[in-house]
Write an enzyme that holds these catalytic residues in place. Structure first.
Site, PDB file in Angstrom:
ATOM      1  CG  ASP A  67      19.465  51.149  22.921  1.00 57.60           C
ATOM      2  OD1 ASP A  67      18.429  51.666  22.467  1.00 57.60           O
ATOM      3  OD2 ASP A  67      20.485  50.966  22.224  1.00 57.60           O
ATOM      4  CG  PHE A 105      25.679  56.707  21.324  1.00 57.81           C
ATOM      5  CD1 PHE A 105      25.332  55.366  21.262  1.00 57.81           C
ATOM      6  CD2 PHE A 105      26.799  57.079  22.066  1.00 57.81           C
ATOM      7  CE1 PHE A 105      26.089  54.408  21.926  1.00 57.81           C
ATOM      8  CE2 PHE A 105      27.559  56.126  22.726  1.00 57.81           C
ATOM      9  CZ  PHE A 105      27.207  54.783  22.652  1.00 57.81           C
ATOM     10  NE  ARG A 110      33.642  53.305  30.617  1.00 57.83           N
ATOM     11  CZ  ARG A 110      32.617  52.562  30.196  1.00 57.83           C
ATOM     12  NH1 ARG A 110      31.389  52.896  30.522  1.00 57.83           N
ATOM     13  NH2 ARG A 110      32.823  51.492  29.454  1.00 57.83           N
ATOM     14  CD  GLU A 123      22.581  48.972  32.232  1.00 56.52           C
ATOM     15  OE1 GLU A 123      23.656  49.439  32.680  1.00 56.52           O
ATOM     16  OE2 GLU A 123      22.545  48.006  31.453  1.00 56.52           O
ATOM     17  CG  ASP A 124      24.984  52.583  31.328  1.00 56.25           C
ATOM     18  OD1 ASP A 124      24.164  51.664  31.098  1.00 56.25           O
ATOM     19  OD2 ASP A 124      26.077  52.655  30.724  1.00 56.25           O
TER      20      ASP A 124
END
Ligand code: IMP
Ligand code: MG
Length: 172
Positions: free
Chosen positions: A100, A149, A162, A96-97
């Site tokens: 959160d 963020f 990206r 996963e990136d």
């Protein structure tokens, strides 16, 4: 216009990816490892990770979406692209990136377990701890941050950023 503040440099990313790839290669030696990337954010991390492993690996991807703009429970998450490989009796590592709230990964872990995987672990590029809403511990973490963020190296804001090679804090 939002400001891009550097958070994780290319050198730091490379070092973390090599370190994690070494750990994964040791831990999964002699097993049937399937790495499952979560689209779209994990695509660059997954590509670098796969090239740094010293063990054989099968690769697949899936995609999840939340029903509303704000997902408050894992029940509001659904798959928009499912796995194509059979993971029954395989050792699955979800890539996963960023974690959160943890709700997406909680949902994905139970989904993959329900397909009969022998084991399901989580590897994340970034572990963002402050907004966690469930019990979710990533097994392999490249970088931990408290909040903010982030964009770049696969991570987006509204499909932008990206392709940036490093990771930035997007600040308004
Ligand atoms: P969770 O279910 O709240 O853990 O949401 C995880 C997903 O939200 C990630 O896979 C990202 O797609 C997205 N996300 C959360 N924080 C960020 C961020 O800082 N930058 C980019 N995407 C993020
Ligand atoms: Mg994601």
């Amino acid at each position: 216009m939002p400001e891009l503040i550097p958070v994780i440099t290319k050198a730091q990313i490379d070092a973390a990816v090599s370190r994690i790839a070494r750990d994964i290669s040791n831990d999964y030696q002699g097993r049937n490892l399937v790495m499952v990337g979560v689209l779209k954010g994990a695509f660059i991390f997954m590509a670098d990770l796969a090239r740094n492993l010293s063990i054989p690996v099968q690769i697949d991807f899936l995609r999840a979406a939340s029903y509303g703009a704000h997902a408050y429970s894992s029940e509001t998450i659904r798959l928009t692209k499912s796995l194509e490989l059979d993971v029954k009796d395989k050792d699955v590592l979800i890539v996963e990136d960023i974690v959160d709230t943890g709700l997406t990964l909680k949902f994905l872990k139970s989904h993959i377990k329900s397909l009969g995987a022998m084991s399901v672990k989580v590897c994340t590029l970034v572990d963002k701890r402050e907004r966690r809403k469930c019990e979710l511990e990533a097994d392999y973490v490249c970088h931990a941050i408290d909040k903010g963020f982030l964009v770049g190296y696969g991570l987006d804001y509204a499909e932008e950023y990206r392709g940036l090679p490093e990771i930035y804090h997007l600040k308004w």
